[in-house]
Design a protein around this motif. Structure first.
Motif, short mmCIF file in Angstrom:
data_model
loop_
_atom_site.label_atom_id
_atom_site.label_comp_id
_atom_site.label_asym_id
_atom_site.label_seq_id
_atom_site.Cartn_x
_atom_site.Cartn_y
_atom_site.Cartn_z
N UNK A 158 4.31 6.13 -5.50
CA UNK A 158 4.77 6.28 -7.03
C UNK A 158 3.67 5.50 -7.71
N UNK A 159 2.58 6.02 -8.28
CA UNK A 159 1.46 5.47 -8.74
C UNK A 159 1.90 5.35 -10.53
N UNK A 167 0.99 -1.24 0.06
CA UNK A 167 -0.10 -0.07 -0.01
C UNK A 167 0.94 1.37 -0.13
N UNK A 168 1.90 1.03 0.75
CA UNK A 168 2.84 2.09 0.83
C UNK A 168 3.56 2.66 -0.69
N UNK A 169 3.82 1.50 -1.31
CA UNK A 169 4.56 1.78 -2.57
C UNK A 169 3.50 2.24 -3.61
N UNK A 170 2.39 1.81 -3.47
CA UNK A 170 1.28 2.27 -4.58
C UNK A 170 1.13 3.66 -4.34
N UNK A 171 1.24 4.15 -2.99
CA UNK A 171 0.77 5.54 -2.82
C UNK A 171 2.05 6.43 -3.27
N UNK A 211 5.63 -1.24 15.71
CA UNK A 211 7.03 -1.99 15.97
C UNK A 211 7.72 -2.03 14.84
N UNK A 212 7.16 -1.60 13.36
CA UNK A 212 7.98 -1.50 12.30
C UNK A 212 7.58 -0.62 11.60
N UNK A 213 8.29 -0.26 10.31
CA UNK A 213 7.81 0.64 9.57
C UNK A 213 7.88 0.05 7.97
N UNK A 214 6.66 0.26 7.70
CA UNK A 214 6.40 -0.26 6.05
C UNK A 214 7.02 0.72 5.03
N UNK A 215 7.78 1.75 5.37
CA UNK A 215 8.04 2.83 4.48
C UNK A 215 9.43 2.11 3.72
N UNK A 216 9.44 2.15 2.46
CA UNK A 216 10.66 1.64 1.71
C UNK A 216 11.94 2.29 2.17
N UNK A 217 12.84 1.42 2.43
CA UNK A 217 14.42 1.98 3.13
C UNK A 217 15.14 2.58 1.61
N UNK A 218 15.16 1.89 0.61
CA UNK A 218 15.94 2.17 -0.43
C UNK A 218 15.22 3.59 -1.21
N UNK A 270 8.06 14.42 -6.01
CA UNK A 270 7.17 14.32 -5.28
C UNK A 270 6.95 12.91 -4.35
N UNK A 271 7.75 11.93 -5.00
CA UNK A 271 8.07 10.69 -4.28
C UNK A 271 8.98 10.86 -3.08
N UNK A 272 9.87 11.94 -3.28
CA UNK A 272 10.84 11.98 -1.92
C UNK A 272 9.92 12.91 -1.02
N UNK A 273 9.23 13.69 -1.22
CA UNK A 273 8.44 14.53 -0.22
C UNK A 273 7.37 13.38 0.35
N UNK A 274 6.77 12.53 -0.23
CA UNK A 274 5.93 11.75 0.21
C UNK A 274 6.59 10.72 1.29
#
Length: 301
Positions: A53-54, A47-51, A83-90, A61-65
């Motif tokens: 960079x559609x 869900x994070x990746x879809x938001x 307990x965890x972050x689903x945000x991409x690390x790369x 804008x990707x960096x700001x999000x």
């Protein structure tokens, strides 16, 4: 705890510390609408990746999000809400394909010379002297358009040649000195009466001037005189021309950069460096500076 509840608490915390936090708050609420009414722990990397960079191309804008969401989950983890972050690390590199137009002296003269005819158009609401002074200030002081239109009469010191920019893009105010010719141009269009909190630049109906009106007039002007570029490129041009002048004066450019950064109202020098587009004249001056340095080393050796 729901995603909406955590976002609301996080936004309230930042705004309670005096931050405007408007951009991050809007991005986080947009993500909440995208993810739906879910628990924070239920947010998935998919869900994070879809938001983020559609579309296929990575943009700023990707960096700001990414920054907004990364900081949200850092906040949640430090408070035991996740307990965890689903945000991409790369973090992918965003290709910088945009190159601003740096106006030549001849192009600037053509723009200013065309103001009278351009502002004489039917239904044009900005008088020619006013619009000329606006262009001179955008270039001569490197202002953002929002800073220009936010100027109050009390912010312009015509006696001592200075202007006060109040809480601009990075929420900081700054006092800028301006030269005598620019001061004279402002004096010629200064509203009559005692300086007060009303806008300095007014249209012919004595009303504040909208951003869109300034852009529309500039598009018509540059088309009329056959010049490319955007209104904001006047600010880029100011920065490049200032750097070029320092090279020609023999100044230590690296030591001068923090002064330019402060004048432009940047939070970091890196923001100023993005404005310094290489043009042939600047490249020539830099090459001559390096040649003198290299020849000096060879001579001393």
């Amino acid at each position: 705890m729901t995603l909406a509840t955590v976002i609301a608490a996080y936004v309230d915390l930042n705004q309670s510390m005096g931050r405007r936090f408007q951009v991050d708050a809007a991005l986080l609420r947009a993500f909440q609408r995208h993810a739906g009414d879910v628990e924070l722990a239920a947010v998935t990397p998919e869900a994070m990746s879809a938001f983020l960079q559609p579309r296929a191309q990575v943009t700023s804008t990707w960096l700001m999000k990414h920054r907004a969401l990364r900081r949200l989950f850092q906040y949640a983890i430090t408070r035991g809400l996740a307990t965890r972050s689903p945000v991409p690390t790369a973090i992918p590199r965003v290709p910088d394909t945009f190159v601003p137009h740096i106006y030549t002296d001849e192009e600037l003269r053509r723009l200013l010379a065309g103001v009278d005819e351009n502002q004489a158009r039917v239904r044009c609401t900005i008088a020619a002297p006013t619009y000329r002074a606006m262009l001179l200030l955008l270039y001569g002081a490197g202002l953002r358009l929002a800073e220009l239109l936010a100027l109050r009469q009390e912010d312009v010191d015509l006696d001592h040649g200075g202007i006060l920019i109040r809480e601009s893009k990075f929420y900081k105010s700054r006092q800028l000195p301006i030269g005598p010719r620019l001061t004279q141009a402002l004096a010629e269009v200064a509203p009559p009466g005692r300086p007060g909190p009303t806008p300095f630049f007014l249209n012919q109906r004595r009303e504040p001037i909208p951003h869109q009106t300034v852009w529309h007039n500039f598009d018509a002007l540059r088309t009329r005189v056959g010049v490319q570029g955007r209104l904001h490129d006047l600010r880029h041009t100011f920065a490049v021309h200032r750097l070029l002048a320092w090279y020609r004066e023999g100044a230590d450019v690296q030591r001068c950069l923090p002064h330019l950064s402060t004048y432009l109202g940047h939070a970091r020098i890196a923001g100023t460096q993005r404005y310094l587009t290489m043009i042939p004249a600047l490249l020539e001056q830099a090459s001559q500076r390096f040649e003198r340095y290299a020849c000096g080393e060879v001579y001393h050796a």
